[in-house]
Scaffold this motif. Structure first.
Motif, short mmCIF file in Angstrom:
data_model
loop_
_atom_site.label_atom_id
_atom_site.label_comp_id
_atom_site.label_asym_id
_atom_site.label_seq_id
_atom_site.Cartn_x
_atom_site.Cartn_y
_atom_site.Cartn_z
N MET A 204 -5.64 5.17 -10.83
CA MET A 204 -5.30 3.78 -10.10
C MET A 204 -4.27 4.82 -8.25
N ASN A 205 -5.04 4.35 -7.77
CA ASN A 205 -4.54 4.75 -6.15
C ASN A 205 -3.06 4.38 -5.90
N ARG A 206 -1.82 4.91 -4.85
CA ARG A 206 -1.16 4.78 -4.39
C ARG A 206 -1.17 2.92 -4.11
N ALA A 207 -1.79 2.57 -3.28
CA ALA A 207 -2.05 0.75 -2.91
C ALA A 207 -1.69 0.28 -3.64
N ALA A 208 -3.18 0.27 -4.74
CA ALA A 208 -3.04 -0.69 -6.10
C ALA A 208 -1.53 -0.67 -7.17
N ARG A 209 -1.13 0.82 -6.97
CA ARG A 209 0.55 1.01 -7.79
C ARG A 209 1.57 -0.15 -7.30
N LEU A 210 1.59 0.42 -5.45
CA LEU A 210 2.45 -0.79 -5.22
C LEU A 210 2.71 -2.18 -5.23
N ARG A 211 0.87 -2.49 -4.53
CA ARG A 211 0.74 -4.23 -5.30
C ARG A 211 0.95 -3.98 -6.36
N LEU A 212 0.41 -3.38 -7.57
CA LEU A 212 0.64 -4.09 -8.51
C LEU A 212 2.40 -4.21 -9.36
N ARG A 213 3.23 -3.52 -8.71
CA ARG A 213 4.56 -3.59 -8.63
C ARG A 213 4.72 -4.55 -8.34
N LEU A 214 4.27 -5.06 -6.63
CA LEU A 214 4.63 -6.01 -6.71
C LEU A 214 4.87 -7.84 -6.56
N VAL A 215 3.72 -6.90 -6.92
CA VAL A 215 3.41 -8.79 -8.26
C VAL A 215 4.35 -8.37 -9.31
N CYS A 216 4.26 -7.66 -10.33
CA CYS A 216 5.40 -7.81 -10.75
C CYS A 216 6.83 -7.56 -10.60
N TYR A 217 7.28 -7.94 -9.61
CA TYR A 217 8.34 -8.19 -8.45
C TYR A 217 8.72 -9.14 -8.55
N THR A 218 7.48 -10.01 -8.00
CA THR A 218 7.69 -11.40 -7.98
C THR A 218 7.50 -12.15 -8.92
N LEU A 219 7.11 -11.66 -10.34
CA LEU A 219 7.37 -12.73 -11.52
C LEU A 219 8.10 -11.86 -12.70
N GLY A 220 9.06 -11.35 -12.17
CA GLY A 220 10.21 -10.73 -13.04
C GLY A 220 10.24 -10.10 -13.77
N CYS A 221 9.50 -9.27 -14.34
CA CYS A 221 8.83 -7.58 -14.80
C CYS A 221 10.16 -7.18 -14.37
N ARG A 222 10.06 -5.97 -15.75
CA ARG A 222 10.89 -5.04 -15.70
C ARG A 222 10.32 -4.37 -14.67
N LEU A 223 11.01 -3.38 -13.15
CA LEU A 223 9.76 -2.33 -12.55
C LEU A 223 10.27 -0.94 -13.93
N ARG A 224 11.08 -1.01 -14.10
CA ARG A 224 11.59 0.88 -14.75
C ARG A 224 10.49 0.25 -16.25
N ASN A 225 9.25 1.71 -15.95
CA ASN A 225 8.45 2.62 -16.63
C ASN A 225 7.42 0.92 -16.64
N PHE A 226 6.93 0.97 -15.84
CA PHE A 226 5.69 -0.06 -14.75
C PHE A 226 4.26 0.09 -15.34
N THR A 227 3.55 -0.64 -16.29
CA THR A 227 2.65 -0.20 -16.92
C THR A 227 1.91 -1.43 -15.90
N PRO A 228 0.19 -1.56 -15.66
CA PRO A 228 -0.30 -2.85 -15.59
C PRO A 228 -0.28 -3.63 -16.62
N GLN A 229 -0.76 -2.97 -17.99
CA GLN A 229 -0.08 -3.78 -19.21
C GLN A 229 1.32 -4.23 -19.02
N SER A 230 2.30 -4.42 -18.41
CA SER A 230 3.36 -5.04 -18.42
C SER A 230 3.50 -6.33 -18.08
N LEU A 231 2.52 -6.68 -17.09
CA LEU A 231 2.29 -7.64 -16.11
C LEU A 231 2.06 -9.22 -17.60
#
Length: 99
Positions: free
Chosen positions: A1-28
């Motif tokens: 997964m490239n940097r842009a995709a990771r940042l995009r997933l992090r933004l989605v996770c932040y807007t949905l309210g999940c934890r940002l620490r120990n972030f994985t796509p499975q935690s969405l």
């Protein structure tokens, strides 16, 4: 997964309210295909109530002030509620979706 995709997933996770620490796509959180909730118009909720037959009830006007110049009979009749007209019922029903 490239940097842009990771940042995009992090933004989605932040807007949905999940934890940002120990972030994985499975935690969405799993998003369901459900319709959005409808908002009740708070001003209409305070003024109208739905009857058992599906009509809407409202309070009478002219009972706030200058009551000394009104007769007792007029004030007594204004105490009773009135029904919303048939023409305005769909508009009120849209404002009170869960009534």
């Amino acid at each position: 997964m490239n940097r842009a995709a990771r940042l995009r997933l992090r933004l989605v996770c932040y807007t949905l309210g999940c934890r940002l620490r120990n972030f994985t796509p499975q935690s969405l959180p799993v998003l369901k295909d459900t319709m959005p909730k409808l908002k009740t118009h708070s001003g209409a909720a305070k003024r109208f109530t739905k009857t058992a037959s599906g009509k809407f009830k409202r309070g009478q006007s002219k009972m706030r002030h200058i009551l000394t110049s009104k007769s007792v009979k007029a004030k007594r009749h204004l105490r009773a509620g009135a029904l919303i007209s048939e023409a305005d019922t769909p508009k009120i029903a849209r404002m009170l979706p869960y009534a």
